[in-house]
Design an enzyme around this catalytic site. Structure first.
Site, PDB file in Angstrom:
ATOM      1  N   ASP A   7       0.886  -1.164   0.000  1.00 38.27           N
ATOM      2  CA  ASP A   7       0.000   0.000   0.000  1.00 38.27           C
ATOM      3  C   ASP A   7       0.921   1.209   0.000  1.00 38.27           C
ATOM      4  O   ASP A   7       1.425   1.606   1.052  1.00 38.27           O
ATOM      5  CB  ASP A   7      -0.904  -0.016   1.232  1.00 38.27           C
ATOM      6  CG  ASP A   7      -1.857   1.162   1.256  1.00 38.27           C
ATOM      7  OD1 ASP A   7      -2.356   1.544   0.181  1.00 38.27           O
ATOM      8  OD2 ASP A   7      -2.094   1.709   2.352  1.00 38.27           O
ATOM      9  N   GLU A  68      -0.989  -1.263  -4.925  1.00 37.68           N
ATOM     10  CA  GLU A  68      -2.226  -0.516  -5.166  1.00 37.68           C
ATOM     11  C   GLU A  68      -2.007   0.465  -6.311  1.00 37.68           C
ATOM     12  O   GLU A  68      -1.037   1.214  -6.326  1.00 37.68           O
ATOM     13  CB  GLU A  68      -2.653   0.249  -3.912  1.00 37.68           C
ATOM     14  CG  GLU A  68      -3.973   0.965  -4.104  1.00 37.68           C
ATOM     15  CD  GLU A  68      -4.500   1.602  -2.833  1.00 37.68           C
ATOM     16  OE1 GLU A  68      -5.340   2.500  -2.953  1.00 37.68           O
ATOM     17  OE2 GLU A  68      -4.066   1.219  -1.741  1.00 37.68           O
ATOM     18  N   ASP A 141      -2.737   1.173   6.900  1.00 38.60           N
ATOM     19  CA  ASP A 141      -1.868   0.915   5.750  1.00 38.60           C
ATOM     20  C   ASP A 141      -1.421  -0.554   5.724  1.00 38.60           C
ATOM     21  O   ASP A 141      -1.305  -1.160   4.665  1.00 38.60           O
ATOM     22  CB  ASP A 141      -0.634   1.824   5.798  1.00 38.60           C
ATOM     23  CG  ASP A 141      -1.008   3.276   5.962  1.00 38.60           C
ATOM     24  OD1 ASP A 141      -1.409   3.905   4.965  1.00 38.60           O
ATOM     25  OD2 ASP A 141      -0.920   3.777   7.099  1.00 38.60           O
TER      26      ASP A 141
END
Length: 190
Positions: A7, A68, A141
């Site tokens: 992330d 991501e 996160d």
């Protein structure tokens, strides 16, 4: 399959490793956050993100890295930092010959919770449940990184097979030629 989910972020870059296969129980191998100081120079921060991700790659030896996909936000500065951290993660994996895949936030949410509009709390709760964890992974996160890995294990294989099939079909197909219908009476039924 062992997947490192990333992330991306400059201040907090979530990382999580999950093992599993579609239809089988998933197992969390590791989870954490690579942190940098907002006061540090951008080059130093990117170097720290690289060192952190390299450490995770060394320790966990993933088969694939799921990152991501950066999407447009209102805050350009945040988008830039996220994109830079994302590029560092992709570079680290590619340098080692590890395949990289990108998943959108809504794709990850839908894979993990069933809804592409799920909030952070729903994602964290489902990650905890799917990985059978005693406590929710923190910060968000870290949970998001695990969600990325889960998403790829469940959806990425099918997506990769579909893309490979389309690519193979394109490379083996020949241009189609149309023939005009025969005007001969021969061979027609009487």
């Amino acid at each position: 399959m062992r997947v490192l989910g990333v992330d991306p972020g400059l201040t907090r870059c979530g990382v999580g490793v999950v093992e599993g296969a579609p239809g089988r129980p998933l197992r969390m191998v590791g989870v954490g956050v690579v942190r940098t100081s907002a006061e540090a120079e951008i080059g130093q921060r990117l170097l720290l993100v690289e060192e952190g991700i390299e450490g995770w790659l060394d320790e966990h030896r993933p088969d694939l890295v799921a990152v991501e996909r950066v999407f447009a936000q209102h805050n350009v500065r945040t988008v830039m930092g996220t994109a830079q951290a994302s590029a560092v993660a992709m570079l680290c994996a590619t340098r080692r010959g590890i395949p990289v895949t990108l998943h959108t936030p809504s794709e990850v949410k839908a894979a993990v919770t069933g809804s592409g509009r799920a909030d952070k709390a729903q994602i964290t709760a489902m990650v905890q449940r799917l990985l059978r964890l005693d406590a929710p992974p923190k910060p968000a996160d870290a949970a998001d990184a695990l969600a990325l890995a889960i998403c790829h294990i469940w959806r990425g294989g099918a997506t990769n097979r579909l893309e490979a099939a389309v690519k193979a079909a394109r490379s083996t197909s020949r241009p189609m030629t149309l023939k005009a219908p025969s005007t001969s009476v021969k061979g027609r039924l009487r």
